[in-house]
Enzyme design. Structure first.
Site, short mmCIF file in Angstrom:
data_model
loop_
_atom_site.label_atom_id
_atom_site.label_comp_id
_atom_site.label_asym_id
_atom_site.label_seq_id
_atom_site.Cartn_x
_atom_site.Cartn_y
_atom_site.Cartn_z
CE LYS A 17 -16.83 -15.77 9.12
NZ LYS A 17 -18.23 -15.54 9.51
CG ASP B 159 1.87 -4.94 12.15
OD1 ASP B 159 1.47 -5.02 10.98
OD2 ASP B 159 1.84 -3.89 12.81
CG HIS B 160 -2.15 -8.32 8.55
ND1 HIS B 160 -2.75 -7.39 9.35
CD2 HIS B 160 -2.65 -8.11 7.30
CE1 HIS B 160 -3.57 -6.65 8.63
NE2 HIS B 160 -3.53 -7.07 7.37
CG HIS C 212 -1.33 -2.51 10.12
ND1 HIS C 212 -0.90 -3.62 10.80
CD2 HIS C 212 -2.68 -2.62 10.05
CE1 HIS C 212 -1.95 -4.36 11.14
NE2 HIS C 212 -3.04 -3.78 10.70
CE LYS D 281 -2.34 11.18 2.47
NZ LYS D 281 -1.40 10.56 1.52
CD GLN E 107 -3.30 -4.06 1.01
OE1 GLN E 107 -2.61 -4.96 1.40
NE2 GLN E 107 -4.42 -3.72 1.62
CG ASP F 273 4.84 0.55 -14.11
OD1 ASP F 273 4.95 -0.20 -13.13
OD2 ASP F 273 3.76 0.80 -14.66
CB THR G 107 3.14 -3.33 -12.83
OG1 THR G 107 3.01 -1.91 -12.71
CG2 THR G 107 1.82 -3.96 -12.43
#
Ligand code: BG6
Length: 493
Positions: A19, A180-181, A243, A332, A369, A395, A397
Site C-alpha cells: 500500500k 535494499d531500497h 541500508h 549510526k 534525505q 553547496d 543543493t
C-alpha cells in the site's frame, strides 16, 4: 527487458508495504510511461475483498492534487488493468487458481510471449512456500520470470544461508531481485559518479586524506504499531546491516571495471570481505524512553515488557585494505530522534598547522534525505580587510540547482530496474553472506545468545540519541567544526 505481454503479480497486496510503497511506485512508473505496454497488475493476498475495496486500499497512498486532471485520469486507467484475487500462501490449489487468472489475462495477448514479474511484499515466514508455489504453479513457460524479494533476509548468518538456499531451489540468481531500497535512492546511486567521475574527490578518497566517516540514519518517530516486528529484529537488522552497510560498500569499494551489475557487485563484496566482525567495544546501544508527551519504546503494547531491543545503535567498522586501514567508519541509526535525516559525512584530516591554528577540518557531506544535497565544508579567507580563515561551504543543493527535475522514488527506480533485468542495484547472494558475517557476532551478543544481553542506554524520545554519543564519536577522532560559520551581516544603510 520485460516489454510487452507482462503481468506483474504483487503478493501481500493487502499489506502495508504494498500500500505504501509498491503500488504508488507502480502508478508512478505508469504515469511516467515506464510500465510495459499492455501491462496487467494482479494483487494477491489472503484477505477477501472485491475490486472496489482493493482499489481503495492500493490508492490510499497515491497523492494527486485536486486540480491535477491528468493525474486523476491516469489513476482511473491504472485501476482498469489492476485486479485482485485472494488465496492462501501455503496451498497449491490457491496458486493454481492464481495461475488460471493470469492465463486468462494472457489469453488476450497477440503474441505467444508471456512474461511474469512476481513481487513478494510478504512476511519472511511465508517467503519460502510462496516462492516454491510460484515456481510450481505460476511459472511462465513462454517468457521470462522474475521474482522480487524484500528484507529481512534472515536474522543472522545461519538463517540467511538457509533462506537463500531454499529460495535457490526454485529461483536462479538471475531471476532473483533482492531489494535494499536504499540502493534505489538518488544520492546513493550518485556516490559512484561523485567518486569516479571527479578527480578532485577521487584523489582524496583514502586513509591519507580522510580521518573518519559517519553514515547516519535518523527518524523522528518510534516503532508505533510495528513494535511486534521491530522487537524481533532491532535497529541493527532493520537499518545498519542492510541500508547503511550498502551505502558503506559503494562509498569504499574500488573502481569497478564497468557499470555492469556483476562488476559493481564484485567490488562491493571485495571491500566487505575486508571488514572484520564488529567488536563489542565499538558499539553503542540505546532505547528511547517517554518524553515530551511521547511514549517510550516499552510503552508500545506490541513490545514485550522489559525488552532490551536497541532502537538506537552506533557501530564502528574497520576496513583492512591499503586504502582504508585505520579509518573508522561509524554507522549510526535511531528511531524517535529529534529529526529526519540520512547522510554520509566524510571528515578529512587536519591541514598542516603552522600558518593556521584552530582551523576547521574539511567535510564532505552527502545528504541522502530529505532535500538531496552534496556540500563541502571548506575554509576561506574572511572577506574584507581581514586575513583570518573562516569555515564556509560549497553547496550543491538539488532543489536549487536542478529546479525542473523530479527525483524518482527509490521503489520506482528499483521496479524499473527489475523490469529491465538490471541487477546493479539489487543485493547479490554473496553480498548478503558477508554482510551477515560482519554483524552476526554482535547480534548474538545483543540477543543474549552467549551470556547476558547488554542493556541499551535510555534516551528521551525526540532527542539526539544517547548522551554517550558525543564521546563515542570523539573516540574515533571526529572533531567538531571550530566555530559555526555565520555570514557577517554589515550595517549597510
Ligand atoms: C525500512 C525499515 O527498511 O526502512 C523502516 O524497516 C524504516 O524501519 C525505513 O523506517 C526507512 O526508509 P526511508 O526510505 O523512509 O528512509
Amino acid at each position: 527487458a520485460l516489454k510487452d505481454n507482462t503481468v506483474i503479480v504483487v503478493l501481500g497486496a493487502s499489506g502495508d508495504l504494498a500500500k505504501k510503497k509498491t503500488y504508488p511506485a507502480l502508478f508512478g512508473l505508469y504515469r511516467m510511461g515506464f510500465l510495459p505496454r499492455d501491462v496487467h497488475i494482479v494483487g494477491y493476498a489472503r484477505t477477501k475483498m472485491d475490486d472496489a475495496e482493493y482499489h481503495k486500499r492500493i490508492t490510499s497512498y497515491i497523492k494527486i492534487a485536486d486540480d491535477d486532471e491528468d493525474g486523476k485520469a491516469k489513476l482511473e486507467e491504472f485501476k482498469k488493468f489492476t485486479f485482485y484475487i485472494s488465496g492462501g500462501y501455503e496451498d497449491g490449489p490457491s496458486f493454481e487458481n492464481l495461475n488460471r487468472f493470469i492465463e486468462g489475462i494472457e489469453s488476450k495477448y497477440q503474441s505467444k510471449e508471456r512474461n511474469r514479474l512476481f513481487y513478494l511484499a510478504l512476511p519472511p515466514s511465508v517467503f519460502i512456500p510462496v516462492a516454491q508455489h510460484l515456481k510450481e504453479q505460476c511459472y511462465s513457460k513462454d517468457g521470462k520470470n522474475r521474482i522480487i524479494v524484500e528484507k529481512p533476509f534472515g536474522k543472522d548468518l545461519e538463517s540467511c544461508r538457509e533462506l537463500l538456499s531454499s529460495l535457490k531451489q526454485h529461483w536462479s540468481e538471475d531471476e532473483t531481485f533482492r531489494i535494499d531500497h536504499y540502493l534505489g535512492k538518488e544520492m546513493v546511486k550518485n556516490i559512484l559518479v561523485l567518486r569516479f567521475a571527479n578527480v578532485a574527490f577521487g584523489a582524496a578518497w583514502d586513509k591519507n586524506s580522510i580521518s573518519n566517516v559517519q553514515i547516519t540514519f535518523k527518524e523522528p518517530f518510534g516503532t508505533e504499531g510495528r513494535g511486534g516486528y521491530f522487537d524481533e529484529f532491532g535497529i541493527i537488522r532493520d537499518i545498519l546491516q542492510n541500508h547503511l552497510l550498502q551505502v558503506l560498500s559503494v562509498l569504499t569499494m574500488e573502481r569497478p571495471v564497468s557499470f555492469s551489475a556483476e562488476d559493481i557487485r564484485d567490488e562491493k563484496v571485495k571491500v566487505l570481505r575486508a571488514i572484520p566482525p564488529i567488536e563489542r567495544n565499538d558499539t553503542l546501544l540505546g532505547q528511547y524512553v517517554a518524553a515530551n508527551g511521547k511514549p517510550g519504546y516499552l510503552d508500545d503494547d506490541t513490545v514485550p515488557p522489559n525488552s532490551v531491543c536497541p532502537t538506537y545503535a552506533a557501530t564502528t567498522l574497520w576496513i583492512h585494505n591499503p586504502r582504508w586501514e585505520g579509518v573508522p567508519f561509524i554507522l549510526k541509526a535511531g528511531k524517535a530522534l529529534n529529526e529526519a535525516k540520512v547522510e554520509v559525512r566524510i571528515q578529512f584530516k587536519d591541514v598542516t598547522q603552522g600558518i593556521f591554528k584552530d582551523i576547521s577540518r574539511n567535510e564532505l557531506v552527502i545528504r541522502i534525505q530529505p532535500s538531496e544535497a552534496v556540500y563541502l565544508k571548506i575554509n576561506a579567507k574572511t572577506p574584507g580587510l581581514n586575513t583570518r580563515a573562516i569555515p564556509t561551504e560549497m553547496d550543491l543543493t538539488y532543489k536549487r540547482r536542478f529546479t525542473e527535475i523530479k527525483i524518482p522514488e527509490a521503489y520506482e527506480a528499483l521496479i524499473l530496474d527489475a523490469l529491465r533485468g538490471d541487477h546493479s542495484n539489487f543485493v547479490r547472494d554473496d553480498e548478503l553472506d558477508v554482510a551477515w558475517k560482519i554483524f552476526t557476532p554482535i547480534l548474538h551478543w545483543i540477543d543474549g545468545k552467549n551470556g547476558p544481553a547488554p542493556k541499551p542506554v535510555p534516551y528521551p524520545y525526540g532527542s539526539r540519541g544517547p548522551k554517550e554519543l558525543d564521546s563515542f564519536i570523539n573516540k574515533y577522532g571526529y572533531k567538531r567544526t571550530v566555530a559555526e560559520y555565520t555570514w557577517p551581516i554589515m550595517n549597510v544603510s
